[in-house]
Design an enzyme around this catalytic site. Structure first.
Site, PDB file in Angstrom:
ATOM      1  N   GLU A  16       9.892   1.520  10.985  1.00 14.73           N
ATOM      2  CA  GLU A  16      10.606   2.748  10.800  1.00 14.73           C
ATOM      3  C   GLU A  16       9.649   3.539  11.108  1.00 14.73           C
ATOM      4  O   GLU A  16       8.590   4.147  10.183  1.00 14.73           O
ATOM      5  CB  GLU A  16      11.810   2.393   9.639  1.00 14.73           C
ATOM      6  CG  GLU A  16      12.633   3.516   9.432  1.00 14.73           C
ATOM      7  CD  GLU A  16      13.121   3.753   7.782  1.00 14.73           C
ATOM      8  OE1 GLU A  16      13.953   4.675   8.148  1.00 14.73           O
ATOM      9  OE2 GLU A  16      12.064   3.133   7.550  1.00 14.73           O
ATOM     10  N   ALA A  65       1.482   5.026  -0.001  1.00 11.47           N
ATOM     11  CA  ALA A  65       1.448   6.241   0.323  1.00 11.47           C
ATOM     12  C   ALA A  65       0.467   7.180  -0.654  1.00 11.47           C
ATOM     13  O   ALA A  65       0.643   6.843  -1.659  1.00 11.47           O
ATOM     14  CB  ALA A  65       2.270   7.251   0.766  1.00 11.47           C
ATOM     15  N   GLU A 106       9.110  15.811  15.708  1.00 11.29           N
ATOM     16  CA  GLU A 106       9.589  15.930  13.929  1.00 11.29           C
ATOM     17  C   GLU A 106       9.601  16.868  13.168  1.00 11.29           C
ATOM     18  O   GLU A 106       8.124  17.745  12.402  1.00 11.29           O
ATOM     19  CB  GLU A 106       9.394  15.154  13.634  1.00 11.29           C
ATOM     20  CG  GLU A 106       9.712  14.673  12.230  1.00 11.29           C
ATOM     21  CD  GLU A 106       9.382  12.725  11.844  1.00 11.29           C
ATOM     22  OE1 GLU A 106      10.534  12.196  11.470  1.00 11.29           O
ATOM     23  OE2 GLU A 106       8.626  12.301  12.084  1.00 11.29           O
ATOM     24  N   LYS A 144       0.585  -1.497   0.563  1.00  9.45           N
ATOM     25  CA  LYS A 144       0.257  -0.041   0.401  1.00  9.45           C
ATOM     26  C   LYS A 144       0.716   1.279  -0.622  1.00  9.45           C
ATOM     27  O   LYS A 144       1.749   1.267   1.036  1.00  9.45           O
ATOM     28  CB  LYS A 144      -0.865   0.155   1.055  1.00  9.45           C
ATOM     29  CG  LYS A 144      -1.710   1.554   1.169  1.00  9.45           C
ATOM     30  CD  LYS A 144      -2.843   1.217   3.034  1.00  9.45           C
ATOM     31  CE  LYS A 144      -1.747   2.689   3.151  1.00  9.45           C
ATOM     32  NZ  LYS A 144      -1.335   3.408   2.449  1.00  9.45           N
ATOM     33  N   CYS A 185      12.814  10.744   8.287  1.00  8.07           N
ATOM     34  CA  CYS A 185      13.107  11.079   9.438  1.00  8.07           C
ATOM     35  C   CYS A 185      14.399  10.485   9.961  1.00  8.07           C
ATOM     36  O   CYS A 185      14.782  10.669  11.464  1.00  8.07           O
ATOM     37  CB  CYS A 185      12.482   9.322   9.367  1.00  8.07           C
ATOM     38  SG  CYS A 185      13.221   8.398   8.792  1.00  8.07           S
TER      39      CYS A 185
END
Length: 436
Positions: A270, A196, A401, A194, A304
């Site tokens: 992750e 994004a 973040e 799947k 990230c």
């Protein structure tokens, strides 16, 4: 060129449209491209202009179940396929990706926004997962030896896990797909992917490449959808599923782990990061600035593993800030397909708003903007490349973040303080970078 260079909305060029037309607009289930069960579609936009560039099928829960049916049916034969055959297929895929490198780079820039130079780098990066696991596929081995009690001999063999559900992020649409798909196929697993919903086209086009490389029907299934929650829940609840791999935000990862626990699925996660970059008073500032620019502004800061918190000794902080600001002021902001562009658009308006909120909060608490600091006027979802100095403890930008082109500098006076600031985060992803 200045980072605030003029930008104009432009139409998709002929070569770009030809590429978009070549991308299938269906779901890939059981080796066939097909419409969604309810006929629903998902629109994909160019973040540099806001224009819709393609409509593709949007999977329903029934489509997710059909993808699991196909993956389960293909598993027995694929897991028994000789490892050398799986290896050669992955190598063919690698070779095809090299031949189509320019197409994949352009496609990523169109749907995600990163500068074309960076997209080309991602094709190289993503391709290496295909090459690496093509070489590893033939080396899956077990072990034969004495048992711990010394009363006999034992044979340990390794077997394919089973059907896997792979959920990929929008920020590295090719590399994160190859990073998950290649090892699964090498190990003899079948997969449901799947991508994004913001950047599904690259994964769809990669599925076409794998089919062209000779991948058997049902081994790879792609279910692009805007109905993410219900479709994912249905796949996760399927008792035939054996593995979940997810790259994305920490809150979503926590939810997925809880759901995966019900089926005792193997998981790979992750999740978010807020990496520190530490610069001591004896640092080579030229090297530190070079490292900071690369670590912060790669992928427009949308990674990230990006360095977000620049923890700089108070004796060199002013000079470091001056040099970094000078470099950032030389950036050029614009559509990633244009020459010399350094900073492309953020992925959507929410990302622009988030960057602005974090900068405003830091300034209210005493930080200084030395360059940038606000959204760019005009079409697209652009935010100026930004440097903040004198960021104070308690600022949101030190805890959350960022996922944007914002470099935040906080100072320290001794090593213990630097380590404390670096470790003051809930995130696990990222690396402490020390520049002696």
């Amino acid at each position: 060129m200045s980072q605030d260079a003029d930008r104009t909305t432009r139409e998709v060029g002929d070569n770009e449209q030809d590429l978009l037309d070549a991308v299938p607009d269906g779901l890939f289930i059981g080796g066939a491209w097909q419409a969604a069960r309810d006929g629903g579609t998902l629109t994909v936009s160019d973040p540099s202009t806001g224009a819709v560039i393609k409509e593709i099928a949007s999977a329903t829960v029934a489509d997710g179940t059909a993808a699991m049916d196909a993956a389960s049916q293909a598993f027995e034969s694929w897991s028994r396929t000789p490892a050398r055959e799986r290896a050669e297929l992955l190598r063919r895929a690698f070779d095809l990706l090299q031949q189509r490198a320019d197409e994949f780079a352009l496609l990523m820039t169109l749907e995600m926004g990163k500068p074309l130079t960076e997209s080309r780098g991602e094709v190289t990066y993503g391709g290496e997962f295909l090459r690496w696991f093509s070489e590893e596929a033939a080396h899956v081995q077990g072990r034969y030896g004495a048992n711990p009690e010394g009363t006999g001999r034992m044979i340990i063999s390794q077997h394919s896990v089973g059907p896997c559900f792979l959920i990929t992020p929008w920020n590295f649409p090719l590399a994160m797909a190859t990073r998950k798909i290649a090892p699964a196929l090498a190990a003899g697993c079948t997969v449901v992917v799947k991508p994004a919903s913001l950047t599904p086209l690259t994964t769809v086009y990669f599925a076409k490449l794998l089919a062209d490389a000779g991948l058997p029907d049902g081994v790879l299934n792609v279910i692009n959808t805007h109905n993410t929650g219900p479709v994912s829940d249905a796949v996760l609840a399927d008792r035939r599923l054996r593995k979940l791999s997810f790259t994305g935000s920490t809150p979503v990862g926590q939810q997925l782990l809880a759901k995966a626990a019900k089926g005792v699925l193997r998981t790979s996660m992750e999740l978010g990061g807020n990496a520190p970059f530490v610069i001591f008073d004896d640092a080579d500032l030229d090297a530190a600035v070079d490292g900071a620019i690369a670590a912060k502004f790669r992928n427009i800061g949308q990674a990230c593993t990006a360095a977000n918190r620049f923890i700089v000794h108070s004796s060199v902080a002013e000079e470091f800030g001056r040099r970094v600001t000078e470099r950032v002021q030389g950036f050029r902001t614009g559509r990633g397909t244009e020459p010399d562009v350094t900073v492309g658009p953020l992925i959507d308006e929410k990302a622009v708003t988030k960057s602005g909120e974090l900068v405003d909060d830091a300034v209210r608490r005493g930080a200084t903007i030395t360059t940038g600091g606000k959204p760019v006027d005009g079409a697209g979802t652009f935010f100026e490349a930004t440097v903040l100095t004198g960021v104070k403890p308690g600022s949101r930008i030190l805890a959350e973040e960022i996922f944007g082109p914002v470099l935040a500098i906080v100072t320290f006076d001794d090593e213990d303080e630097a380590v404390r600031i670096a470790n003051d985060t809930e995130y696990g992803a990222g690396v402490v970078r020390l520049h002696p």
